[in-house]
Scaffold this motif. Sequence first.
Motif, short mmCIF file in Angstrom:
data_model
loop_
_atom_site.label_atom_id
_atom_site.label_comp_id
_atom_site.label_asym_id
_atom_site.label_seq_id
_atom_site.Cartn_x
_atom_site.Cartn_y
_atom_site.Cartn_z
N GLY A 241 0.82 -1.21 0.00
CA GLY A 241 0.00 0.00 0.00
C GLY A 241 0.85 1.25 0.00
N ASP A 242 0.18 2.41 0.12
CA ASP A 242 0.87 3.69 0.19
C ASP A 242 -0.06 4.70 0.87
OD1 ASP A 242 -1.00 4.64 -1.79
OD2 ASP A 242 0.32 3.88 -3.36
N LYS A 243 0.40 5.93 0.99
CA LYS A 243 -0.37 6.96 1.70
C LYS A 243 -1.75 7.17 1.09
CE LYS A 243 3.66 9.69 3.18
NZ LYS A 243 4.30 11.03 3.10
N GLU A 244 -1.80 7.25 -0.22
CA GLU A 244 -3.07 7.56 -0.88
C GLU A 244 -4.04 6.40 -0.81
OE1 GLU A 244 -4.02 10.57 -1.80
OE2 GLU A 244 -2.08 11.13 -0.93
N SER A 245 -3.56 5.18 -1.03
CA SER A 245 -4.46 4.03 -0.96
C SER A 245 -5.00 3.85 0.46
CB SER A 245 -3.75 2.76 -1.43
OG SER A 245 -2.67 2.42 -0.58
N THR B 81 -13.28 11.90 5.55
CA THR B 81 -12.12 11.84 6.45
C THR B 81 -10.84 12.32 5.77
OG1 THR B 81 -11.38 9.59 5.86
CG2 THR B 81 -13.17 9.78 7.48
N ARG B 82 -10.83 12.34 4.46
CA ARG B 82 -9.57 12.56 3.74
C ARG B 82 -9.02 13.96 3.89
NH1 ARG B 82 -12.28 9.22 -1.20
NH2 ARG B 82 -12.55 7.30 0.02
N GLY B 83 -9.90 14.91 4.20
CA GLY B 83 -9.45 16.28 4.40
C GLY B 83 -8.88 16.52 5.79
N GLU B 84 -9.12 15.60 6.72
CA GLU B 84 -8.61 15.81 8.08
C GLU B 84 -7.64 14.72 8.52
OE1 GLU B 84 -12.21 15.74 10.72
OE2 GLU B 84 -11.05 14.12 11.65
N THR B 85 -7.06 14.01 7.56
CA THR B 85 -6.04 13.02 7.88
C THR B 85 -4.83 13.19 6.97
OG1 THR B 85 -7.02 11.39 6.36
CG2 THR B 85 -7.70 11.29 8.67
N GLU B 86 -3.69 12.72 7.47
CA GLU B 86 -2.47 12.67 6.67
C GLU B 86 -2.01 11.22 6.65
OE1 GLU B 86 2.13 14.39 6.58
OE2 GLU B 86 0.65 15.24 7.99
N GLY B 87 -1.85 10.66 5.48
CA GLY B 87 -1.43 9.27 5.36
C GLY B 87 0.03 9.07 5.72
N GLY B 88 0.39 7.81 6.01
CA GLY B 88 1.78 7.49 6.29
C GLY B 88 2.17 7.50 7.74
N GLY C 270 -2.52 3.88 9.85
CA GLY C 270 -2.11 4.41 8.56
C GLY C 270 -2.25 5.91 8.40
N VAL C 271 -2.81 6.60 9.41
CA VAL C 271 -3.06 8.03 9.27
C VAL C 271 -2.77 8.80 10.55
CG1 VAL C 271 -4.84 7.75 7.48
CG2 VAL C 271 -5.51 7.76 9.89
N LYS C 272 -2.56 10.11 10.38
CA LYS C 272 -2.43 11.03 11.50
C LYS C 272 -3.62 11.98 11.48
CE LYS C 272 0.76 14.29 11.31
NZ LYS C 272 2.08 14.97 11.41
N PRO C 273 -4.35 12.12 12.59
CA PRO C 273 -5.50 13.03 12.61
C PRO C 273 -5.09 14.50 12.51
CG PRO C 273 -5.57 11.45 14.43
CD PRO C 273 -4.20 11.39 13.84
N LYS C 274 -5.87 15.23 11.75
CA LYS C 274 -5.70 16.69 11.70
C LYS C 274 -7.00 17.39 12.06
CE LYS C 274 -4.18 16.98 7.44
NZ LYS C 274 -3.59 17.60 6.23
N GLY C 275 -7.99 16.60 12.55
CA GLY C 275 -9.28 17.12 12.94
C GLY C 275 -9.85 16.30 14.09
N GLY C 276 -11.15 16.48 14.34
CA GLY C 276 -11.76 15.87 15.52
C GLY C 276 -12.74 14.75 15.26
N GLU C 277 -12.88 14.32 14.00
CA GLU C 277 -13.83 13.24 13.70
C GLU C 277 -13.11 11.89 13.65
OE1 GLU C 277 -16.87 13.85 13.74
OE2 GLU C 277 -17.10 15.98 13.27
N VAL C 278 -12.26 11.65 14.65
CA VAL C 278 -11.37 10.49 14.63
C VAL C 278 -12.12 9.17 14.72
CG1 VAL C 278 -9.43 11.80 15.54
CG2 VAL C 278 -10.98 10.63 17.12
#
Length: 335
Positions: A236-240, A249-256, A275-283
Amino acid sequence: LGLAVWLRIGLRIQIILYYFVTSCINTSPLDSVKTIEQARAPKVSLSRLDELRNRAKFIGRSCKEVKDRYGQAEDGLYYLTTSTGVVYQTFCDMTTAGGGWTLVASVHEDNIYAKCTVGDRWTSQQGNNANWPKGEGNWANRKTFGTVEAATDDDFKNPGYYDIDAEDMSVWHVPNKTPFYHWNLAAIMRYHTERRFLHLYGGNLYYLFHRYPVEYNVGKHLSDNGPSIPIVYDLGDKESTKMFYGPNTRGETEGGFISFRAINLERAATAICSGVKPKGGEVDAYCIGGGGFFPQGNPLQCGDFTSFAWNGYGTNVGWSASKQMLESAVLLFYR
């Protein structure tokens, strides 16, 4: 030929055509795995059984110790011994990134609609209750459950979870009910860390979650989250990774990344964001496990896979995760 004979011939042709058409339609990359799973157990020679049984003679607290001490290089089931002498069986990944990875737990969602009932061992089996803020507390206790061979059929936790002194983690997402000898092949995502981060938090998840308790009202989103650690993808990778979760969720997470103790907007704590780092509160839409209370939509967020089906089961619409993610167990390894 008589009419009866022609009718029998016609019926056989219909049956053959039916199975040909359905076999063409119902195909997927995992069909070979499913076929093997439904067949009889593979035949094993006596010499092979003797070889497998002799693994019980190995002395080691982790798969890495067994690999280093006895030169074992084959993925499979091995016996390990805790610092207090408890012997248990688990799966060792002896090949990925140098091998020596010990399976210590799996998180499996058996019924996303049940909402913190029996089987939700990584959140609460006693309902969604503000007076039960830690839920089962299995992220930070010494309870064990399940069997290694059923780790994709049910939740699993062995003594290595709290006993092994580890540096890194590996995570596999494997479709439910896959036999252990096909986990690597069937996985939809596999990755590991290389930062030796566990040494900073006591050497395993047991101690990490004592430092970052998974319970309701323990803190605020983002500011009180636990660590996010960069990962190296084996499949896999960040985008997948981000595509497995809902579009919202894709706007509030960073893959990898793999992230720990992520708190949502309503102060409910989740345990692991895979696989992701939260950047928002809908975890709750992309992190698994948690405490015993999730206020929003009570009890719709409560469960081991939290609100992964918020906008429908496996729809991959809105906040809902894909069916592939929803129907895969999350296997946790140490090294």
